[in-house]
Design a protein around this motif. Structure first.
Motif, short mmCIF file in Angstrom:
data_model
loop_
_atom_site.label_atom_id
_atom_site.label_comp_id
_atom_site.label_asym_id
_atom_site.label_seq_id
_atom_site.Cartn_x
_atom_site.Cartn_y
_atom_site.Cartn_z
N VAL A 228 1.01 -1.19 0.01
CA VAL A 228 0.01 -0.01 0.05
C VAL A 228 0.79 1.24 0.11
N PRO A 229 1.82 1.39 -1.03
CA PRO A 229 2.64 2.50 -0.99
C PRO A 229 1.84 4.15 -1.11
N GLN A 230 0.58 3.97 -1.56
CA GLN A 230 -0.26 5.24 -1.67
C GLN A 230 -1.02 5.35 -0.09
N CYS A 231 -0.86 4.33 0.51
CA CYS A 231 -1.74 4.45 1.85
C CYS A 231 -0.71 4.92 3.07
N LEU A 232 -0.46 6.20 3.21
CA LEU A 232 0.92 6.43 3.61
C LEU A 232 0.67 7.86 4.95
N VAL A 233 1.30 7.58 6.15
CA VAL A 233 1.15 8.44 7.09
C VAL A 233 2.63 8.95 7.33
N ASN A 234 2.76 10.35 7.41
CA ASN A 234 4.01 10.88 7.72
C ASN A 234 4.18 11.20 9.47
N VAL A 235 5.31 10.90 10.09
CA VAL A 235 5.44 11.06 11.37
C VAL A 235 6.78 11.58 11.72
N SER A 236 6.79 12.90 12.79
CA SER A 236 8.02 13.49 12.88
C SER A 236 8.46 13.79 14.09
N VAL A 237 9.53 13.98 14.61
CA VAL A 237 9.81 14.80 15.84
C VAL A 237 10.90 15.84 15.56
N SER A 238 10.84 16.83 16.01
CA SER A 238 11.95 17.64 15.78
C SER A 238 12.36 18.76 16.97
N CYS A 239 13.62 19.24 17.14
CA CYS A 239 13.77 20.14 18.34
C CYS A 239 15.12 20.77 17.93
N LYS A 240 15.48 21.83 18.61
CA LYS A 240 16.86 22.49 18.43
C LYS A 240 17.94 21.50 19.01
N ILE A 241 19.13 21.66 18.74
CA ILE A 241 20.18 20.83 19.11
C ILE A 241 20.39 21.11 20.49
N ASP A 242 20.28 22.50 21.17
CA ASP A 242 20.58 22.82 22.45
C ASP A 242 19.38 22.36 23.23
N GLU A 243 18.28 21.70 22.58
CA GLU A 243 17.27 21.44 23.79
C GLU A 243 17.36 19.77 23.95
N ILE A 244 18.05 19.29 23.17
CA ILE A 244 18.44 17.79 23.45
C ILE A 244 18.99 17.40 24.77
N GLY A 245 19.86 18.27 25.10
CA GLY A 245 20.47 18.11 26.55
C GLY A 245 21.74 17.33 26.37
N THR A 246 22.28 16.72 27.46
CA THR A 246 23.33 15.80 27.61
C THR A 246 22.79 14.28 27.88
N ILE A 247 22.93 13.53 27.05
CA ILE A 247 22.38 12.22 27.42
C ILE A 247 23.45 11.01 27.55
N ASN A 248 23.37 10.43 28.77
CA ASN A 248 24.30 9.62 29.27
C ASN A 248 25.91 10.20 29.11
N GLY A 249 26.09 11.09 29.39
CA GLY A 249 27.33 11.58 29.16
C GLY A 249 27.62 12.38 27.78
N VAL A 250 26.75 12.07 26.61
CA VAL A 250 26.97 12.73 25.33
C VAL A 250 26.20 13.94 25.08
N SER A 251 26.83 14.81 24.68
CA SER A 251 26.06 16.09 24.30
C SER A 251 25.15 15.97 23.29
N GLY A 252 24.46 16.99 23.29
CA GLY A 252 23.23 17.15 22.38
C GLY A 252 23.77 17.20 20.96
N ALA A 253 24.88 17.73 20.56
CA ALA A 253 25.26 18.11 19.21
C ALA A 253 25.86 16.68 18.76
#
Length: 437
Positions: A228-253
């Motif tokens: 069903v290539p014509q039965c499509l739904v788009n889903v997304s998430v997005s945010c600014k890099i600096d909003e990601i924060g530090t994750i398990n010691g890894v910077s957002g960037a």
């Protein structure tokens, strides 16, 4: 060789169970008790479950869980999930929590068109087949009007038919390609009934057409497509890099950089893409099953879509532009909210109520969100701490059960492995030491 069992389908359920236990378990009472223990005490409810399939002997249960706190198009949603793997619901919930304060999930429906085909063989000139189609098309459309009427009233129905020449792929092969809108229904029965009528009408008109220089076209089969290539739904998430924060010691960037590279790898490397997409389907299948939809059809269609350009690739995409991190996907999801198990299974009805009795399009959106969330959670772990530590901890309860720990021992072992990655060998060794003391 054992003798075949004759007339098995005509036996009562108890007779089927007795045959199974006598034949494969040497009349073991424990096997008999295990089978009957999972029968529902409510006779009417059990009768309903027995009607879902054939030759049923018992019920096979899956856990029914909830993943709360999903912000979808600015609305909070709790997603029901039926799946046997605890880490799936936990991962989805973790992703929901992460994006709850970063704008949530955004969705849009690109299209809801489904299709089916009447598959035809004709070995004469293609111009003759084209002339026949021009001769027969009006009658073909007229012949399905009564079938189409009810769905048409709901704003759906047959959208169009076209003759497709596939002789370059297979000698003599043509198809009548039909497109449909089925609104909130899954639509399988409607589509297949329509296609079979088109096939019958095509045969009828072929017998009246004088332009064939070869034998009349032969209808091989008529059936809907789960692609069903014509039965499509788009889903997304997005945010600014600096909003990601530090994750398990890894910077957002750095997190965003490694995350996008991980998706890029799954886009070009099929070995990775298969596992990558399997993780997506953990989330999608859990919602599809909970809502009584056909997860086998969804699986087939999604994986075909992942290979639509000739190579199997990631279903998701990730990028960083102007310091904005975006993660998204297009999923082909043909789902329904009326008919089938959605209207019969009590827990499917419950799942629909939890979701606010959604339309088919809304269910597509929620299901797509579960898939993207699952993929985000998996990649979140892969590019930071690794997948195994968290994964194995989620399976700790099952592992403790399998090594035979009692309730007191389970509690002590859970505490002992709070900061360790559990393994069967490590848990057995710790259990033995505990018992020796």
């Amino acid at each position: 060789m054992d003798a075949p069992v004759i007339g098995f389908s005509k036996l009562s359920k108890k007779e089927k169970v007795n045959w199974l236990v006598d034949t494969y378990f040497n009349s073991d009472a424990a096997a008999q008790n295990l089978i009957t223990r999972y029968w529902n005490e409510d006779a009417k409810l059990q009768e309903l479950h027995d009607g879902f399939s054939e030759n049923t002997i018992t019920n096979y249960y899956l856990p029914f869980g909830l993943a709360p706190n999903f912000l979808i198009d600015d609305h909070l949603v709790t997603i029901p999930m039926a799946i046997e793997e605890s880490s799936v619901v936990a991962a989805a919930s973790k992703a929901a929590k992460f994006w709850l304060t970063r704008g949530g999930f955004k969705t849009s429906i690109k299209s809801t068109i489904k299709s089916g085909q009447v598959h035809i063989m004709y070995h004469g000139a293609s111009s003759e087949m084209e002339a026949f189609y021009a001769f027969a098309k009006a009658y073909l459309l007229q012949s399905i009007e009564s079938i189409n009427a009810s769905m048409k009233k709901r704003g759906g129905g047959l959208l169009d038919i076209e003759l497709v020449n596939k002789t370059s792929a297979l000698d003599g092969y043509y198809q009548l390609h039909a497109t449909f809108e089925t609104k909130d229904a899954m639509g399988a029965n409607f589509i297949n009934t329509t296609l079979e009528q088109l096939a019958s009408s095509l045969r009828e008109k072929a017998s009246q057409f004088d332009g064939f220089s070869s034998d009349a076209p032969e209808v091989i089969m008529s059936i809907l497509s789960n692609y069903v290539p014509q039965c499509l739904v788009n889903v997304s998430v997005s945010c600014k890099i600096d909003e990601i924060g530090t994750i398990n010691g890894v910077s957002g960037a750095n997190f965003a950089r490694k995350f996008t590279r991980a998706v890029d790898i799954a886009t070009v490397e099929p070995y990775r893409a298969v596992t990558h997409n399997k993780g997506i389907m953990n989330g999608i299948d859990a919602v599809v099953i909970a809502t009584g939809n056909d997860f086998r059809a969804v699986e087939a269609g999604v994986h075909a879509y992942a290979a639509r350009d000739g190579q199997y690739r990631s279903l998701t995409r990730a990028r960083v532009e102007n310091d904005i991190f975006t993660f998204e996907a297009d999923f082909p999801l043909a789902l329904g909210t009326v008919g089938g198990l959605t209207s019969l299974h009590p827990l499917s009805k419950l799942a629909m109520q939890i979701l606010g009795n959604p339309s088919a399009q809304d269910l597509m959106k929620v299901t797509a969100v579960a898939g993207l969330a699952q993929n985000f959670a998996a990649l979140h772990s892969l590019v930071t701490t690794g997948i195994q530590a968290g994964h194995m901890k989620m399976h700790l309860v099952n592992m403790l059960e399998q090594i035979g720990a009692n309730d007191t021992e389970k509690a002590q072992l859970k505490k002992a492995f709070t900061d360790k990655t559990p393994s069967f060998s490590g848990l057995r060794e710790a259990l033995e030491l505990m018992r020796d003391k």
